[in-house]
Design an enzyme around this catalytic site. Sequence first.
Site, mmCIF file in Angstrom:
data_model
loop_
_atom_site.group_PDB
_atom_site.id
_atom_site.type_symbol
_atom_site.label_atom_id
_atom_site.label_comp_id
_atom_site.label_asym_id
_atom_site.label_seq_id
_atom_site.Cartn_x
_atom_site.Cartn_y
_atom_site.Cartn_z
ATOM 1 N N ARG A 32 -33.154 35.374 50.144
ATOM 2 C CA ARG A 32 -32.669 34.073 49.699
ATOM 3 C C ARG A 32 -31.696 33.460 50.710
ATOM 4 O O ARG A 32 -31.724 32.249 50.963
ATOM 5 C CB ARG A 32 -31.982 34.209 48.339
ATOM 6 C CG ARG A 32 -31.328 32.944 47.831
ATOM 7 C CD ARG A 32 -32.319 31.833 47.562
ATOM 8 N NE ARG A 32 -31.655 30.645 47.033
ATOM 9 C CZ ARG A 32 -32.268 29.580 46.566
ATOM 10 N NH1 ARG A 32 -33.580 29.538 46.537
ATOM 11 N NH2 ARG A 32 -31.593 28.540 46.127
ATOM 12 N N GLU A 33 -30.821 34.276 51.266
ATOM 13 C CA GLU A 33 -29.775 33.770 52.145
ATOM 14 C C GLU A 33 -30.320 33.270 53.475
ATOM 15 O O GLU A 33 -29.908 32.215 53.962
ATOM 16 C CB GLU A 33 -28.722 34.856 52.400
ATOM 17 C CG GLU A 33 -27.858 35.195 51.191
ATOM 18 C CD GLU A 33 -26.842 34.114 50.871
ATOM 19 O OE1 GLU A 33 -26.673 33.182 51.681
ATOM 20 O OE2 GLU A 33 -26.210 34.201 49.805
ATOM 21 N N SER A 34 -31.205 34.014 54.103
ATOM 22 C CA SER A 34 -31.615 33.672 55.469
ATOM 23 C C SER A 34 -33.113 33.755 55.720
ATOM 24 O O SER A 34 -33.558 33.415 56.824
ATOM 25 C CB SER A 34 -30.913 34.601 56.462
ATOM 26 O OG SER A 34 -31.437 35.917 56.348
#
Length: 653
Positions: free
Chosen positions: A515-517
């Site tokens: 989700r983050e990167s």
Amino acid sequence: MKKQSFMIRYSRSLVVSVLTTALCMAAPVKAAETSADTRAEQRELFLKAEYAAKRGRLSEYRLLLNRLKEYPLAPYLELERLQQVGYLANEDRVLSFLDRYEGTPLDWQLRRQWLTYLAGQGEEQRFIRDFRHPGTLTHRCQLIEAERNRGLADQAFIKKVDTIWKHGFSVPTACNAILAEWAELGGRTPEKIWERIGLAADGGNPTLIPYLTGLLPQGIQYLGELYHKVRYSPAVLNSDKPWRGVDRQKEAEIAAYGLKKLIWREENIGLNAYEKLSTRLPFSAQQRQDIAEEFAVALSLKGHAEARVWHQRVPPSALDERTLQWRLATYLSDGDFAALKRVIESLPPAIASGSQWRYWLARASEETGDELTANELYQKLAEERHYYGFLAAAHIGQPVNLEQQPINVSLMEVEEVRRHPSAERAYEFIQLERFVDARREWNHLLTELDGQQHKAAALLASQWEWHDQAIWTLAQIGYFDAVNIRFPMAYGSLLTQASNKVGIEPAWAMAITRRESAFRADAYSGAGARGLMQILPSTAKRLKNDNISFKQLHQPKVNVELGTYYLSQLKDRFADNHLLATASYNAGYYKVLDWLPDEPTRADEWIEQVPYYETRDYLKAVLSYQQIYYLLHNNQGNLFEAIESMMIQPSYD
């Protein structure tokens, strides 16, 4: 690019197809293997040639360039040199290069500099010839000026300058001349000035408002002054002094703008101000609707008693995702499932068919005793791969359905994409760890491919272990069923080892990273977060009790160790509740403390009432991704069973 071991599972039919095609293409394999050493040597020569070009070592540069004629990045060496000598004496070389690479990332890097040079030399005819839209705002103004000098008619000139004027920020000095002439021709009307004041106030640069106010006719300059006051202190709306009645429509426009700000700052003053102004000013139907939407959302978020009153003032035709979300949150907060059921049933079919509303119609039906409707809805939802589908499956004890489908492309189709010049250049930039340049080339590549070729490109990026672009490429064409490409086991060993070390579930860490990167090690956000798990430097310093450089945060091992350790800390602080830890990872620990309910609340209901839309979406995504990774790691079961039965408590001390 540092390689990480990973595994992609394909269906048996795809494996057979790939092997069959591979047998037909077996002959060239040896040549491809032989060229690997040559490519490695070319990369070294490229870096040397680039350095020589930048330092003006022309004889060395030319010698190396001659050895790199077949290398995909050779055009970038030519670009480097042309950027240094791109004057009129080399016009033929510049134009040949621009023609050859028009529309590619190579084009704009030279064209921008070339146009700036031509404008500085007063070469208007050449500038007009070589300009390509959209260009920079400076170049667009220079183009209009050049066209005007060469006979552009008044009305066409005014129309073009209108587009320069119509935004809420300052314009470059290169635009001053055309704006001055435009004003002399009558292009700068009071209505256009007023429109730009609104743009500057609402999302633009509000410091422009005093300047723009001075351009208004003297009799209505008070309106600009009032707009400026309201922008910074909307409570002024509660005073009787500002309203002169010279232009009541514009006063209503200012008031509508200010009320939508005031309700967020001081809701009771905002409510009182609206009651006074609603009879005094001629609000249009659209303005009243916009005010009602903003009041409904703001009062819902604040838990105000009048939230439902304002929700009722928003007509069904005006309901958007934001307003509906907070109408849902309000009914959940009140525990009024009967009203929620009526609202969902009255929604237009295009909205009601969404997974969120089908799930909450099922929940509302169940809570109001309509078990038959609830079970039918749960059954259908449980067959789908998303947050609400996983919740529904957990609710009725049904296995999760990943709905995964392999990408149906042949090796020949993948090879065709791989041989595209932009793909070859992107790959070489990846090997040189120049990911920004690689993404520029990849994005250009995608503009030249059709849907089937997009799938081949996604598979190619996955084979290169360029996971963020594989994911992005599939998202662009809305192809979401290639689960193993969209959810790769990237950095799997690193994430698993780090997670086990701090005692958290590896699938959770994998989901957070996805989700983050999207597994982009060089990722960074506007807030300053860095690397795979998007760690803020301040967070890293607190965790390590020492300063951590940006370079270190982009190192996968450092970043993952910090991210997993931080997750374990957050989980401990919330008594092993990984849902609240996930929310804290996105919004911050103390924000989540503020969001805890006054009384025990079901987890699915609490998530819908999280004030930050970004954190709501983040929670739903991470929980879904965790479930997917859990299954892809050959685990069984539905992690959402814990969510379905979880109660969020008022305190976790």
